[in-house]
Write a protein that holds these residues in place. Structure first.
Motif, PDB file in Angstrom:
ATOM      1  N   ALA A  10      -4.758   0.862   2.277  1.00 11.36           N
ATOM      2  CA  ALA A  10      -5.880   2.467   1.789  1.00 11.36           C
ATOM      3  C   ALA A  10      -6.652   2.623   2.739  1.00 11.36           C
ATOM      4  N   ALA A  11      -7.488   1.435   3.435  1.00 10.75           N
ATOM      5  CA  ALA A  11      -8.311   1.175   4.454  1.00 10.75           C
ATOM      6  C   ALA A  11      -7.910   1.232   6.097  1.00 10.75           C
ATOM      7  N   ARG A  12      -6.203   1.253   6.340  1.00 11.70           N
ATOM      8  CA  ARG A  12      -5.631   1.512   7.210  1.00 11.70           C
ATOM      9  C   ARG A  12      -5.694   0.573   8.271  1.00 11.70           C
ATOM     10  N   VAL A  13      -5.957  -0.448   7.242  1.00 10.68           N
ATOM     11  CA  VAL A  13      -5.979  -2.145   7.455  1.00 10.68           C
ATOM     12  C   VAL A  13      -3.964  -2.478   7.789  1.00 10.68           C
ATOM     13  N   THR A  14      -3.462  -3.189   8.461  1.00 12.43           N
ATOM     14  CA  THR A  14      -1.276  -3.344   8.520  1.00 12.43           C
ATOM     15  C   THR A  14      -1.951  -5.611   8.353  1.00 12.43           C
ATOM     16  N   GLU A  18      -5.570  -0.647  -2.071  1.00 10.12           N
ATOM     17  CA  GLU A  18      -4.385  -0.104  -2.713  1.00 10.12           C
ATOM     18  C   GLU A  18      -4.969   1.202  -2.406  1.00 10.12           C
ATOM     19  N   ASN A  19      -3.428   1.810  -2.025  1.00 10.86           N
ATOM     20  CA  ASN A  19      -4.051   3.606  -2.341  1.00 10.86           C
ATOM     21  C   ASN A  19      -3.429   4.227  -3.611  1.00 10.86           C
ATOM     22  N   GLY A  20      -4.379   3.999  -4.497  1.00 16.66           N
ATOM     23  CA  GLY A  20      -4.702   5.124  -6.294  1.00 16.66           C
ATOM     24  C   GLY A  20      -3.685   6.423  -6.166  1.00 16.66           C
ATOM     25  N   THR A  21      -3.593   6.788  -5.486  1.00 17.24           N
ATOM     26  CA  THR A  21      -2.258   7.995  -5.169  1.00 17.24           C
ATOM     27  C   THR A  21      -1.364   7.911  -4.471  1.00 17.24           C
ATOM     28  N   ALA A  22      -0.938   7.188  -3.645  1.00 21.45           N
ATOM     29  CA  ALA A  22       0.551   7.232  -2.980  1.00 21.45           C
ATOM     30  C   ALA A  22       0.846   5.958  -3.101  1.00 21.45           C
ATOM     31  N   GLY A  23       0.049   4.641  -3.879  1.00 22.11           N
ATOM     32  CA  GLY A  23       1.006   3.669  -3.772  1.00 22.11           C
ATOM     33  C   GLY A  23       0.531   2.968  -2.649  1.00 22.11           C
ATOM     34  N   TRP A  24       1.580   2.028  -1.922  1.00 27.86           N
ATOM     35  CA  TRP A  24       2.055   1.275  -0.752  1.00 27.86           C
ATOM     36  C   TRP A  24       2.838   1.460  -0.819  1.00 27.86           C
ATOM     37  N   THR A  25       2.997   1.026   0.568  1.00 29.82           N
ATOM     38  CA  THR A  25       4.762   1.355   1.329  1.00 29.82           C
ATOM     39  C   THR A  25       4.921  -0.379   2.043  1.00 29.82           C
ATOM     40  N   VAL A  26       5.787  -1.265   2.203  1.00 32.81           N
ATOM     41  CA  VAL A  26       6.103  -2.105   3.550  1.00 32.81           C
ATOM     42  C   VAL A  26       7.477  -1.724   3.349  1.00 32.81           C
ATOM     43  N   ASP A  27       7.446  -1.588   5.250  1.00 32.89           N
ATOM     44  CA  ASP A  27       8.223  -1.530   6.358  1.00 32.89           C
ATOM     45  C   ASP A  27       8.945  -3.105   6.573  1.00 32.89           C
ATOM     46  N   CYS A  47       6.193   1.110  -3.511  1.00 34.45           N
ATOM     47  CA  CYS A  47       5.632   1.136  -5.261  1.00 34.45           C
ATOM     48  C   CYS A  47       3.910   2.218  -5.290  1.00 34.45           C
ATOM     49  N   VAL A  48       4.463   3.236  -6.444  1.00 33.39           N
ATOM     50  CA  VAL A  48       3.804   3.958  -7.110  1.00 33.39           C
ATOM     51  C   VAL A  48       3.151   3.371  -8.503  1.00 33.39           C
ATOM     52  N   PHE A  49       2.415   4.344  -8.476  1.00 36.17           N
ATOM     53  CA  PHE A  49       1.719   4.085 -10.374  1.00 36.17           C
ATOM     54  C   PHE A  49       1.853   5.054 -10.421  1.00 36.17           C
ATOM     55  N   GLN A  50       2.090   6.014 -10.235  1.00 32.36           N
ATOM     56  CA  GLN A  50       3.310   7.179 -11.633  1.00 32.36           C
ATOM     57  C   GLN A  50       4.277   7.894 -10.909  1.00 32.36           C
ATOM     58  N   LYS A  51       5.407   8.000 -11.509  1.00 31.37           N
ATOM     59  CA  LYS A  51       7.010   8.658 -11.307  1.00 31.37           C
ATOM     60  C   LYS A  51       6.104  10.226 -11.514  1.00 31.37           C
ATOM     61  N   PRO A  52       6.941  10.425 -10.198  1.00 31.93           N
ATOM     62  CA  PRO A  52       5.834  12.223 -10.030  1.00 31.93           C
ATOM     63  C   PRO A  52       6.685  13.096 -10.128  1.00 31.93           C
ATOM     64  N   GLU A  53       8.078  12.357 -11.286  1.00 32.25           N
ATOM     65  CA  GLU A  53       8.780  13.785 -12.644  1.00 32.25           C
ATOM     66  C   GLU A  53       8.428  13.995 -13.321  1.00 32.25           C
ATOM     67  N   GLU A 105      -8.524   2.813 -12.791  1.00 28.72           N
ATOM     68  CA  GLU A 105      -7.622   4.538 -12.692  1.00 28.72           C
ATOM     69  C   GLU A 105      -6.023   3.931 -12.517  1.00 28.72           C
ATOM     70  N   THR A 106      -6.385   3.117 -11.258  1.00 27.94           N
ATOM     71  CA  THR A 106      -4.142   3.340 -10.642  1.00 27.94           C
ATOM     72  C   THR A 106      -3.206   2.446 -11.545  1.00 27.94           C
ATOM     73  N   ARG A 107      -4.291   1.376 -12.942  1.00 26.83           N
ATOM     74  CA  ARG A 107      -3.403   0.494 -13.503  1.00 26.83           C
ATOM     75  C   ARG A 107      -3.114   1.250 -13.996  1.00 26.83           C
TER      76      ARG A 107
END
Length: 196
Positions: free
Chosen positions: A46-50, A104-113, A130-136, A177-179
């Motif tokens: 979320a801090a745009r660090v790779t 961590e991005n509490g809204t979008a979760g995190w992505t691994v390529d 990985c997401v913290f909430q199921k969209p549906e 809140e994310t947890r």
């Protein structure tokens, strides 16, 4: 494609989008038995660090690497661990010289390529999220500001009754809140309190 060529190199993520706390698997296919393959993982926080990590695996007799069940031959971690490439990641472009933690991005979760490169230079890629909430599955969020308490209650919008959880921070204090959203998505109402 040449008919003499072996099977196509591939990475399978199952599921490709996982709810935080849900089991997941990464599998590399299309290798020769005993062939070595390098698996690289890259994520941006979320801090745009790779963040990046890598490990070298040896394929089993079927030409497959089940990442969570096979210890790497070498790399940024050495035990069989599906989380190995995640916890062993290092920041590649941090603006700070001091040690930092993955944000961590509490809204979008995190992505691994993921990128697998075999001994002949073939490459396969996949994306895991990985997401913290199921969209549906909507959740209810209730703020709590009463009698000196501050926090949020999350619970599933439908169903119940559910067993509940109270989330308190440790020495870092603050809210989680994310947890809380992740637990509520798993069917556990969670009250996170601002606590130090």
């Amino acid at each position: 494609r040449n008919s003499c060529a072996g099977p196509e190199l591939g990475i399978r993520t199952s599921p490709s989008i996982a709810l935080f706390g849900e089991p997941f698997d990464w599998t590399i296919t299309g290798l020769q038995p005993g062939e070595r393959v390098t698996l690289k993982a890259v994520s941006r926080d979320a801090a745009r660090v790779t963040w990046a990590s890598e490990a070298v695996f040896e394929a089993d007799a079927a030409g497959v690497v089940e990442v969570g069940r096979r210890a790497p031959v070498s790399g940024s971690y050495l035990e069989a661990d599906i989380f190995g490439l995640l916890w062993s990641s290092n920041p590649m472009d941090s603006p700070s010289k001091a040690p930092i933690a993955y944000r961590e991005n509490g809204t979008a979760g995190w992505t691994v390529d993921l990128a697998a490169i075999d001994s002949s230079g073939r490459k396969a890629t996949a994306r895991f999220r990985c997401v913290f909430q199921k969209p549906e599955e909507p959740l209810v969020r209730i703020p709590l500001e009463k009698d000196g308490l501050s926090g949020f209650l999350y619970y599933p919008a439908e169903g119940g009754p559910f067993p509940g959880l109270l989330l308190l921070g440790g020495s870092e204090g603050g809210l989680s809140e994310t947890r809380a959203r992740a637990f509520a998505s798993h069917g556990f109402p969670a009250l996170t309190l601002a606590y130090f």
